[in-house]
Design a protein around this motif. Sequence first.
Motif, mmCIF file in Angstrom:
data_model
loop_
_atom_site.group_PDB
_atom_site.id
_atom_site.type_symbol
_atom_site.label_atom_id
_atom_site.label_comp_id
_atom_site.label_asym_id
_atom_site.label_seq_id
_atom_site.Cartn_x
_atom_site.Cartn_y
_atom_site.Cartn_z
ATOM 1 N N SER A 6 -48.332 -12.455 46.007
ATOM 2 C CA SER A 6 -49.437 -11.549 46.344
ATOM 3 C C SER A 6 -50.391 -12.172 47.350
ATOM 4 C CB SER A 6 -50.208 -11.147 45.084
ATOM 5 O OG SER A 6 -49.412 -10.334 44.251
ATOM 6 N N ARG A 24 -48.789 -11.741 50.709
ATOM 7 C CA ARG A 24 -48.877 -10.352 51.162
ATOM 8 C C ARG A 24 -50.257 -10.071 51.759
ATOM 9 N NH1 ARG A 24 -50.494 -5.501 49.028
ATOM 10 N NH2 ARG A 24 -50.915 -6.369 46.965
ATOM 11 N N LEU A 25 -51.311 -10.522 51.092
ATOM 12 C CA LEU A 25 -52.655 -10.316 51.622
ATOM 13 C C LEU A 25 -52.863 -11.082 52.928
ATOM 14 C CD1 LEU A 25 -55.002 -10.404 48.499
ATOM 15 C CD2 LEU A 25 -54.203 -8.427 49.793
ATOM 16 N N ARG A 48 -50.685 -10.584 38.120
ATOM 17 C CA ARG A 48 -50.799 -9.786 39.344
ATOM 18 C C ARG A 48 -50.064 -10.418 40.524
ATOM 19 N NH1 ARG A 48 -52.161 -4.472 38.865
ATOM 20 N NH2 ARG A 48 -53.913 -4.184 37.429
ATOM 21 N N GLY A 49 -49.353 -11.491 40.265
ATOM 22 C CA GLY A 49 -48.546 -12.100 41.318
ATOM 23 C C GLY A 49 -49.288 -13.036 42.247
ATOM 24 N N PHE A 50 -50.561 -13.322 41.929
ATOM 25 C CA PHE A 50 -51.314 -14.236 42.785
ATOM 26 C C PHE A 50 -50.968 -15.692 42.489
ATOM 27 C CE2 PHE A 50 -53.837 -10.402 43.183
ATOM 28 C CZ PHE A 50 -54.143 -10.400 44.542
#
Length: 255
Positions: free
Chosen positions: A74, A77-78, A57-59
């Motif tokens: 990710s 982004r958050l 998920r890109g985390f």
Amino acid sequence: MAETEAPKGVLQSADRALSVLLSFTEVRPEWGVSELAREHGWDKAVAQRLLTTLAARGFLLCDETTRRYRLGPSVSRLARVGEHSGVLPSLVRPVLARLLRETGESVVLNVPNGSGYRCAAAVDGAGPVRYTAIVGALMPGHAGASGHAIFAHYPEAELRQLFGASPLQRFNEQTITDFDALMDRYAQVREDGVSLSHGEYDEAVTAVASPVFQAGAVAASLTVIGPAHRVSRAAGNLGDLVRDAAAEATAAFGD
């Protein structure tokens, strides 16, 4: 290390995934599978599945050579969404308001922005002679207490990229323009837990600042700032108040 039991009603798999993300700090930016499993008391297969899922998920990102993981896009982004939604300022507004009542001077929450910092929230001091901060304003990171409180906690390699050009821009005779002198100032800030500047950017003001942390990394600085003739006289007392308020803000950020 034994695994901490998840609170009642909490989904264990989600709780574990969040525990993985919170394991990444400024001091420990990378983890291997075995290290993470030992840290949390998990089976190695469990740790591997968690890391693989978060990477999908890109985390997280996995280095194909070392097989070690670090935070991925990710997360950034958050973080940007949270910053623009005003989450961090809203968490510390009570701290800013209390510090204003205690000091009578303007109080500012600044967040890092490239090689500078940006005003995220502010309350103006009392009286006709005061410092007024503009929310959204960008300031140079090497000039003044607010920037020192933030960048003192960056890795030196990153600081060389940000401030390694010599000389740094001079705003007046108080501005630090030499990289080594800036590193010395940062070492003192880390030791004291508070930064004091006398007119390094604006000659008319004195500022006292302390770092605010989130998840082990510096997230902001909390600053009391005002006319030099008032703030300089009260700097010792202000240092204690700002340090305590920054610790309260760190707790509010969930460190």
